[in-house]
Design a protein around this motif. Structure first.
Motif, short mmCIF file in Angstrom:
data_model
loop_
_atom_site.label_atom_id
_atom_site.label_comp_id
_atom_site.label_asym_id
_atom_site.label_seq_id
_atom_site.Cartn_x
_atom_site.Cartn_y
_atom_site.Cartn_z
N GLY A 30 0.81 -1.22 0.00
CA GLY A 30 0.00 0.00 0.00
C GLY A 30 0.84 1.26 0.00
O GLY A 30 0.54 2.23 -0.70
N ILE A 31 1.93 1.27 0.78
CA ILE A 31 2.81 2.44 0.82
C ILE A 31 3.45 2.68 -0.54
O ILE A 31 3.48 3.81 -1.05
N ILE A 32 3.98 1.62 -1.15
CA ILE A 32 4.64 1.74 -2.45
C ILE A 32 3.66 2.25 -3.51
O ILE A 32 3.96 3.18 -4.27
N GLU A 33 2.47 1.65 -3.56
CA GLU A 33 1.48 2.06 -4.55
C GLU A 33 1.02 3.50 -4.31
O GLU A 33 0.84 4.29 -5.25
N ASN A 41 -5.27 -1.20 -7.66
CA ASN A 41 -5.74 -2.51 -8.11
C ASN A 41 -4.92 -3.64 -7.50
O ASN A 41 -5.31 -4.81 -7.59
N ALA A 42 -3.78 -3.31 -6.90
CA ALA A 42 -2.99 -4.35 -6.22
C ALA A 42 -3.83 -5.06 -5.17
O ALA A 42 -3.68 -6.28 -4.95
N LEU A 80 -2.81 8.61 -2.21
CA LEU A 80 -1.85 8.25 -1.17
C LEU A 80 -2.56 7.84 0.12
O LEU A 80 -2.36 6.73 0.62
N PRO A 81 -3.43 8.70 0.70
CA PRO A 81 -4.16 8.24 1.90
C PRO A 81 -5.09 7.08 1.59
O PRO A 81 -5.33 6.23 2.47
N GLY A 95 -4.42 -0.39 2.99
CA GLY A 95 -3.46 -1.31 3.56
C GLY A 95 -3.62 -1.48 5.06
O GLY A 95 -3.54 -2.61 5.59
N TRP A 96 -3.90 -0.37 5.75
CA TRP A 96 -4.09 -0.43 7.21
C TRP A 96 -5.35 -1.20 7.57
O TRP A 96 -5.33 -2.06 8.46
#
Length: 390
Positions: free
Chosen positions: A49-52, A232-233, A350-351, A357-358
Protein backbone atom coordinates in the motif's frame (compact mmCIF):
# COMPACT_ATOMS: atom_id res chain seq x y z
CA UNK A 1 -19.37 1.82 -36.71
CA UNK A 2 -16.61 2.09 -39.35
CA UNK A 3 -17.95 5.45 -40.50
CA UNK A 4 -17.76 6.77 -36.95
CA UNK A 5 -14.25 5.43 -36.50
CA UNK A 6 -13.17 7.20 -39.69
CA UNK A 7 -14.08 10.51 -38.04
CA UNK A 8 -11.53 9.95 -35.27
CA UNK A 9 -8.39 12.06 -35.98
CA UNK A 10 -4.95 10.56 -36.64
CA UNK A 11 -3.51 11.85 -33.37
CA UNK A 12 -6.08 9.91 -31.34
CA UNK A 13 -5.16 6.68 -33.14
CA UNK A 14 -1.42 7.30 -32.65
CA UNK A 15 -1.91 8.08 -28.96
CA UNK A 16 -4.10 5.00 -28.65
CA UNK A 17 -1.54 2.65 -30.21
CA UNK A 18 1.27 4.23 -28.19
CA UNK A 19 -0.77 3.67 -25.05
CA UNK A 20 -1.56 0.11 -26.15
CA UNK A 21 2.12 -0.80 -26.43
CA UNK A 22 3.01 0.98 -23.19
CA UNK A 23 0.25 -0.81 -21.33
CA UNK A 24 1.45 -4.17 -22.60
CA UNK A 25 4.84 -3.30 -21.15
CA UNK A 26 3.51 -1.91 -17.87
CA UNK A 27 0.93 -4.63 -17.20
CA UNK A 28 3.43 -7.40 -17.83
CA UNK A 29 5.06 -6.00 -14.69
CA UNK A 30 2.17 -4.57 -12.66
CA UNK A 31 0.00 -7.67 -12.89
CA UNK A 32 2.77 -9.62 -11.15
CA UNK A 33 4.21 -6.94 -8.91
CA UNK A 34 2.06 -7.41 -5.77
CA UNK A 35 2.81 -11.14 -5.76
CA UNK A 36 6.50 -10.47 -6.48
CA UNK A 37 6.65 -8.09 -3.53
CA UNK A 38 4.89 -10.42 -1.11
CA UNK A 39 6.13 -13.86 -2.20
CA UNK A 40 9.65 -13.10 -3.49
CA UNK A 41 10.79 -10.00 -1.61
CA UNK A 42 8.85 -10.73 1.61
CA UNK A 43 6.98 -7.41 1.77
CA UNK A 44 3.81 -6.98 3.85
CA UNK A 45 0.46 -5.91 2.38
CA UNK A 46 0.87 -2.59 4.20
CA UNK A 47 4.20 -2.09 2.41
CA UNK A 48 2.46 -2.76 -0.91
CA UNK A 49 0.00 0.00 0.00
CA UNK A 50 2.81 2.44 0.82
CA UNK A 51 4.64 1.74 -2.45
CA UNK A 52 1.48 2.06 -4.55
CA UNK A 53 0.38 5.21 -2.74
CA UNK A 54 3.72 7.01 -3.13
CA UNK A 55 4.01 5.98 -6.78
CA UNK A 56 0.53 7.13 -7.77
CA UNK A 57 0.77 10.35 -5.77
CA UNK A 58 4.05 11.18 -7.52
CA UNK A 59 2.45 10.75 -10.94
CA UNK A 60 -0.53 12.91 -10.09
CA UNK A 61 1.47 15.74 -8.53
CA UNK A 62 3.62 16.00 -11.66
CA UNK A 63 0.60 16.10 -13.97
CA UNK A 64 -0.38 19.60 -12.88
CA UNK A 65 3.06 20.95 -13.76
CA UNK A 66 3.34 19.17 -17.10
CA UNK A 67 -0.21 20.15 -18.05
CA UNK A 68 0.37 23.82 -17.24
CA UNK A 69 3.74 23.73 -19.00
CA UNK A 70 2.11 22.36 -22.15
CA UNK A 71 -0.42 25.23 -22.06
CA UNK A 72 2.36 27.78 -21.64
CA UNK A 73 4.63 26.34 -24.35
CA UNK A 74 1.77 25.72 -26.75
CA UNK A 75 3.30 22.30 -27.47
CA UNK A 76 2.28 18.95 -26.05
CA UNK A 77 4.02 16.33 -28.21
CA UNK A 78 7.47 16.69 -26.64
CA UNK A 79 6.15 16.23 -23.12
CA UNK A 80 4.09 13.21 -24.17
CA UNK A 81 7.12 11.49 -25.69
CA UNK A 82 9.37 12.44 -22.77
CA UNK A 83 6.91 10.88 -20.33
CA UNK A 84 6.54 7.63 -22.26
CA UNK A 85 10.30 7.46 -22.75
CA UNK A 86 11.09 7.84 -19.05
CA UNK A 87 8.63 5.10 -18.08
CA UNK A 88 10.36 2.79 -20.57
CA UNK A 89 13.90 3.60 -19.42
CA UNK A 90 13.22 2.58 -15.80
CA UNK A 91 11.66 -0.81 -16.65
CA UNK A 92 14.92 -2.78 -16.13
CA UNK A 93 15.00 -1.65 -12.50
CA UNK A 94 12.10 -3.99 -11.72
CA UNK A 95 14.16 -6.95 -12.93
CA UNK A 96 17.29 -5.90 -11.07
CA UNK A 97 15.88 -5.03 -7.65
CA UNK A 98 16.34 -7.27 -4.61
CA UNK A 99 14.28 -5.30 -2.06
CA UNK A 100 10.95 -3.49 -1.68
CA UNK A 101 12.94 -0.23 -1.67
CA UNK A 102 14.19 -1.04 -5.15
CA UNK A 103 10.62 -1.63 -6.31
CA UNK A 104 9.63 1.72 -4.82
CA UNK A 105 12.40 3.47 -6.78
CA UNK A 106 11.36 1.73 -10.00
CA UNK A 107 7.68 2.52 -9.44
CA UNK A 108 8.60 6.12 -8.66
CA UNK A 109 10.46 6.45 -11.96
CA UNK A 110 7.68 4.77 -13.92
CA UNK A 111 5.01 7.01 -12.39
CA UNK A 112 7.26 10.06 -12.85
CA UNK A 113 7.06 9.40 -16.58
CA UNK A 114 3.31 8.95 -16.39
CA UNK A 115 3.02 12.21 -14.50
CA UNK A 116 4.78 14.04 -17.30
CA UNK A 117 2.72 12.60 -20.16
CA UNK A 118 -0.90 12.20 -19.05
CA UNK A 119 -2.21 15.79 -18.83
CA UNK A 120 -0.61 16.90 -22.16
CA UNK A 121 -1.87 13.69 -23.79
CA UNK A 122 -5.44 14.18 -22.59
CA UNK A 123 -5.34 17.81 -23.70
CA UNK A 124 -3.97 16.77 -27.10
CA UNK A 125 -6.94 14.44 -27.61
CA UNK A 126 -9.33 17.33 -26.92
CA UNK A 127 -7.29 19.69 -29.14
CA UNK A 128 -7.52 17.21 -32.02
CA UNK A 129 -11.29 16.59 -31.86
CA UNK A 130 -14.61 18.37 -32.19
CA UNK A 131 -17.11 18.42 -29.28
CA UNK A 132 -19.59 16.21 -31.12
CA UNK A 133 -17.16 13.26 -31.31
CA UNK A 134 -14.99 13.98 -28.27
CA UNK A 135 -16.54 11.26 -26.12
CA UNK A 136 -15.95 8.71 -28.87
CA UNK A 137 -12.33 9.88 -29.25
CA UNK A 138 -11.58 9.50 -25.55
CA UNK A 139 -13.39 6.17 -25.55
CA UNK A 140 -11.37 4.89 -28.50
CA UNK A 141 -8.06 5.92 -26.92
CA UNK A 142 -9.12 4.24 -23.68
CA UNK A 143 -10.16 1.10 -25.58
CA UNK A 144 -6.82 0.82 -27.38
CA UNK A 145 -4.99 1.53 -24.14
CA UNK A 146 -6.95 -1.20 -22.43
CA UNK A 147 -6.29 -3.78 -25.13
CA UNK A 148 -2.67 -3.42 -24.07
CA UNK A 149 -3.73 -3.70 -20.46
CA UNK A 150 -5.18 -7.18 -20.99
CA UNK A 151 -2.64 -8.39 -23.56
CA UNK A 152 0.14 -7.60 -21.06
CA UNK A 153 -1.15 -9.93 -18.33
CA UNK A 154 -1.80 -12.68 -20.91
CA UNK A 155 1.83 -12.45 -22.01
CA UNK A 156 2.92 -12.36 -18.36
CA UNK A 157 0.84 -15.49 -17.63
CA UNK A 158 2.30 -17.35 -20.62
CA UNK A 159 5.87 -16.37 -19.76
CA UNK A 160 5.42 -17.26 -16.09
CA UNK A 161 4.10 -20.70 -17.06
CA UNK A 162 6.86 -21.29 -19.60
CA UNK A 163 9.70 -20.05 -17.40
CA UNK A 164 8.78 -21.76 -14.15
CA UNK A 165 7.58 -18.60 -12.35
CA UNK A 166 10.57 -16.47 -13.41
CA UNK A 167 9.36 -12.99 -12.44
CA UNK A 168 12.59 -11.27 -13.45
CA UNK A 169 12.57 -12.68 -17.00
CA UNK A 170 9.07 -11.29 -17.53
CA UNK A 171 10.19 -7.89 -16.24
CA UNK A 172 13.13 -7.82 -18.67
CA UNK A 173 10.98 -8.74 -21.68
CA UNK A 174 8.51 -5.97 -20.79
CA UNK A 175 11.08 -3.48 -22.06
CA UNK A 176 10.44 -4.43 -25.72
CA UNK A 177 6.87 -3.08 -26.20
CA UNK A 178 7.84 0.05 -24.22
CA UNK A 179 10.55 0.88 -26.74
CA UNK A 180 8.15 0.27 -29.64
CA UNK A 181 5.64 2.69 -28.07
CA UNK A 182 8.16 5.53 -27.99
CA UNK A 183 9.05 4.91 -31.65
CA UNK A 184 5.38 4.97 -32.72
CA UNK A 185 4.69 8.23 -30.87
CA UNK A 186 7.85 10.00 -32.03
CA UNK A 187 7.20 9.09 -35.67
CA UNK A 188 3.43 9.53 -35.85
CA UNK A 189 2.26 12.21 -33.43
CA UNK A 190 1.55 15.73 -34.71
CA UNK A 191 1.07 19.02 -32.87
CA UNK A 192 -2.36 20.62 -33.35
CA UNK A 193 -3.11 24.09 -34.69
CA UNK A 194 -4.78 25.21 -31.50
CA UNK A 195 -1.45 24.81 -29.71
CA UNK A 196 0.86 26.24 -32.35
CA UNK A 197 -1.20 29.39 -32.88
CA UNK A 198 0.46 32.10 -30.80
CA UNK A 199 -2.90 33.77 -30.09
CA UNK A 200 -3.84 30.76 -28.00
CA UNK A 201 -0.66 30.85 -25.95
CA UNK A 202 -0.98 31.85 -22.31
CA UNK A 203 1.44 33.37 -19.83
CA UNK A 204 3.06 31.09 -17.26
CA UNK A 205 0.80 30.59 -14.25
CA UNK A 206 -2.05 28.50 -12.89
CA UNK A 207 -5.00 30.58 -14.18
CA UNK A 208 -7.37 28.77 -11.82
CA UNK A 209 -9.76 31.72 -11.78
CA UNK A 210 -10.49 31.09 -15.46
CA UNK A 211 -11.81 27.59 -14.78
CA UNK A 212 -15.56 27.21 -14.43
CA UNK A 213 -17.62 26.35 -11.35
CA UNK A 214 -18.68 23.11 -13.04
CA UNK A 215 -15.04 22.13 -13.38
CA UNK A 216 -14.40 22.67 -9.65
CA UNK A 217 -17.47 20.59 -8.75
CA UNK A 218 -16.02 17.72 -10.77
CA UNK A 219 -12.69 18.14 -8.98
CA UNK A 220 -14.36 17.88 -5.55
CA UNK A 221 -16.34 14.81 -6.62
CA UNK A 222 -13.19 13.15 -7.96
CA UNK A 223 -11.38 13.89 -4.70
CA UNK A 224 -14.07 12.25 -2.56
CA UNK A 225 -14.42 9.26 -4.87
CA UNK A 226 -10.69 8.55 -4.99
CA UNK A 227 -10.28 8.60 -1.23
CA UNK A 228 -11.83 5.13 -1.44
CA UNK A 229 -10.31 4.09 -4.76
CA UNK A 230 -7.23 2.14 -3.69
CA UNK A 231 -4.74 0.50 -6.03
CA UNK A 232 -5.74 -2.51 -8.11
CA UNK A 233 -2.99 -4.35 -6.22
CA UNK A 234 -5.57 -4.93 -3.48
CA UNK A 235 -7.95 -6.50 -5.99
CA UNK A 236 -5.21 -8.90 -7.07
CA UNK A 237 -4.42 -9.80 -3.48
CA UNK A 238 -8.14 -10.39 -2.85
CA UNK A 239 -8.22 -12.72 -5.86
CA UNK A 240 -5.32 -14.71 -4.42
CA UNK A 241 -6.96 -14.73 -0.98
CA UNK A 242 -10.16 -16.23 -2.40
CA UNK A 243 -8.44 -19.21 -3.95
CA UNK A 244 -7.31 -18.11 -7.41
CA UNK A 245 -3.90 -19.72 -8.03
CA UNK A 246 -0.90 -17.38 -8.40
CA UNK A 247 -0.31 -18.14 -12.12
CA UNK A 248 -3.98 -17.31 -12.81
CA UNK A 249 -4.10 -14.03 -10.87
CA UNK A 250 -2.86 -11.94 -13.86
CA UNK A 251 -5.79 -13.30 -15.87
CA UNK A 252 -8.24 -11.52 -13.57
CA UNK A 253 -6.74 -8.30 -14.93
CA UNK A 254 -7.35 -9.66 -18.43
CA UNK A 255 -11.05 -10.14 -17.67
CA UNK A 256 -11.27 -6.62 -16.23
CA UNK A 257 -9.56 -5.01 -19.18
CA UNK A 258 -11.49 -6.94 -21.82
CA UNK A 259 -14.69 -5.56 -20.30
CA UNK A 260 -13.12 -2.10 -20.11
CA UNK A 261 -11.92 -2.19 -23.72
CA UNK A 262 -15.25 -3.44 -25.10
CA UNK A 263 -17.28 -0.81 -23.24
CA UNK A 264 -15.16 2.39 -23.40
CA UNK A 265 -15.73 3.33 -27.05
CA UNK A 266 -19.49 2.52 -27.19
CA UNK A 267 -20.03 4.41 -23.92
CA UNK A 268 -18.03 7.35 -25.27
CA UNK A 269 -20.19 7.48 -28.39
CA UNK A 270 -23.29 7.22 -26.23
CA UNK A 271 -22.13 10.17 -24.13
CA UNK A 272 -21.83 12.29 -27.29
CA UNK A 273 -25.49 11.59 -28.05
CA UNK A 274 -27.19 11.34 -24.66
CA UNK A 275 -24.98 13.46 -22.41
CA UNK A 276 -22.25 12.48 -20.00
CA UNK A 277 -23.76 13.04 -16.54
CA UNK A 278 -26.04 9.99 -16.27
CA UNK A 279 -23.33 7.66 -17.51
CA UNK A 280 -20.87 9.00 -14.96
CA UNK A 281 -23.36 8.62 -12.09
CA UNK A 282 -24.22 5.09 -13.21
CA UNK A 283 -20.54 4.20 -13.29
CA UNK A 284 -20.01 5.45 -9.74
CA UNK A 285 -22.99 3.42 -8.49
CA UNK A 286 -21.64 0.33 -10.24
CA UNK A 287 -18.26 0.82 -8.56
CA UNK A 288 -19.89 1.01 -5.12
CA UNK A 289 -21.74 -2.27 -5.79
CA UNK A 290 -18.64 -4.00 -7.15
CA UNK A 291 -16.57 -3.06 -4.10
CA UNK A 292 -19.29 -4.42 -1.86
CA UNK A 293 -19.11 -7.57 -3.92
CA UNK A 294 -15.37 -7.87 -3.31
CA UNK A 295 -16.00 -7.41 0.41
CA UNK A 296 -18.44 -10.33 0.60
CA UNK A 297 -17.19 -12.63 -2.18
CA UNK A 298 -16.88 -16.26 -1.09
CA UNK A 299 -15.74 -18.19 -4.15
CA UNK A 300 -13.28 -17.75 -7.05
CA UNK A 301 -16.11 -17.43 -9.59
CA UNK A 302 -17.44 -14.44 -7.66
CA UNK A 303 -14.05 -12.76 -8.11
CA UNK A 304 -13.98 -13.41 -11.86
CA UNK A 305 -17.42 -11.85 -12.28
CA UNK A 306 -16.54 -8.85 -10.13
CA UNK A 307 -13.43 -8.15 -12.19
CA UNK A 308 -15.61 -8.08 -15.33
CA UNK A 309 -18.02 -5.62 -13.69
CA UNK A 310 -15.09 -3.51 -12.50
CA UNK A 311 -13.95 -3.25 -16.12
CA UNK A 312 -17.43 -2.10 -17.10
CA UNK A 313 -17.27 0.59 -14.41
CA UNK A 314 -13.99 1.83 -15.93
CA UNK A 315 -15.52 1.92 -19.40
CA UNK A 316 -18.48 3.93 -18.10
CA UNK A 317 -16.43 6.59 -16.30
CA UNK A 318 -12.83 7.16 -17.42
CA UNK A 319 -13.31 8.54 -20.94
CA UNK A 320 -16.63 10.17 -20.03
CA UNK A 321 -15.03 12.16 -17.20
CA UNK A 322 -12.22 13.36 -19.48
CA UNK A 323 -14.71 14.43 -22.15
CA UNK A 324 -16.79 16.22 -19.51
CA UNK A 325 -13.73 18.13 -18.30
CA UNK A 326 -12.87 19.08 -21.90
CA UNK A 327 -16.37 20.45 -22.37
CA UNK A 328 -16.06 22.70 -19.31
CA UNK A 329 -12.68 24.43 -19.83
CA UNK A 330 -11.14 26.75 -22.47
CA UNK A 331 -8.92 24.98 -25.01
CA UNK A 332 -5.81 26.91 -23.96
CA UNK A 333 -6.23 25.76 -20.35
CA UNK A 334 -6.92 22.09 -20.91
CA UNK A 335 -3.47 21.00 -19.83
CA UNK A 336 -3.82 22.94 -16.58
CA UNK A 337 -7.33 21.59 -15.97
CA UNK A 338 -6.37 17.95 -16.54
CA UNK A 339 -3.18 18.41 -14.57
CA UNK A 340 -4.87 19.87 -11.52
CA UNK A 341 -7.60 17.23 -11.59
CA UNK A 342 -4.93 14.56 -11.54
CA UNK A 343 -3.04 16.34 -8.79
CA UNK A 344 -6.15 16.19 -6.60
CA UNK A 345 -6.71 12.54 -7.49
CA UNK A 346 -3.09 11.73 -6.70
CA UNK A 347 -3.21 13.44 -3.34
CA UNK A 348 -6.30 11.34 -2.58
CA UNK A 349 -4.67 8.10 -3.70
CA UNK A 350 -1.85 8.25 -1.17
CA UNK A 351 -4.16 8.24 1.90
CA UNK A 352 -6.51 5.88 0.02
CA UNK A 353 -3.79 3.26 -0.36
CA UNK A 354 -2.46 3.78 3.14
CA UNK A 355 -5.99 3.45 4.52
CA UNK A 356 -6.67 0.35 2.43
CA UNK A 357 -3.46 -1.31 3.56
CA UNK A 358 -4.09 -0.43 7.21
CA UNK A 359 -7.70 -1.62 7.13
CA UNK A 360 -6.66 -4.86 5.42
CA UNK A 361 -3.96 -5.58 7.97
CA UNK A 362 -5.86 -4.67 11.11
CA UNK A 363 -9.55 -4.98 10.18
CA UNK A 364 -9.58 -7.58 7.42
CA UNK A 365 -9.80 -7.38 3.65
CA UNK A 366 -13.59 -7.03 3.62
CA UNK A 367 -13.44 -3.79 5.58
CA UNK A 368 -11.10 -2.32 2.96
CA UNK A 369 -13.66 -2.80 0.20
CA UNK A 370 -16.62 -1.65 2.29
CA UNK A 371 -14.80 1.63 2.95
CA UNK A 372 -14.16 2.09 -0.78
CA UNK A 373 -17.83 1.54 -1.52
CA UNK A 374 -18.90 4.15 1.04
CA UNK A 375 -16.64 6.80 -0.47
CA UNK A 376 -18.10 6.06 -3.92
CA UNK A 377 -21.64 6.46 -2.57
CA UNK A 378 -20.73 9.81 -1.02
CA UNK A 379 -19.20 11.03 -4.30
CA UNK A 380 -22.32 9.94 -6.18
CA UNK A 381 -24.55 11.87 -3.80
CA UNK A 382 -22.42 15.01 -4.31
CA UNK A 383 -22.60 14.61 -8.07
CA UNK A 384 -26.39 14.21 -8.05
CA UNK A 385 -26.85 17.21 -5.73
CA UNK A 386 -25.02 19.41 -8.22
CA UNK A 387 -26.67 17.87 -11.27
CA UNK A 388 -28.21 21.18 -12.34
CA UNK A 389 -24.71 22.58 -12.86
CA UNK A 390 -24.17 20.29 -15.80
Amino acid sequence: MNQNLNKIPRNVWILGFGSLLTDISSEMIHSLLPLFLVSVLGASVFTVGIIEGIAEATASILKVFSGTLSDYLGHRKQLVILGYGLSTVVKPLFALTTSPTGVLIARFGDRFGKGIRVAPRNALVADSTKPENRGAAYGLRQSLDTIGAFVGPIIAFALMAASGQNFRLVFWLALIPGILAVIVLAAGLRETRVNTNSQNRISWGWHFNSLSREYWILVVVALVFNLGNSSNAFLLLRASQKGIAAPLVPLTVVVMNVAYSLSAYPVGRLSDRLGRFKLLVSGFVLYALVYLGFAFAQAPWHIWGLFALYGLYLGMTQGVLLALISDKVPSQLRGTAFGFLNLVVGLALLPANLLAGWLWQFGGSGVTFIAGSLFAILATVLLVVYRSRY
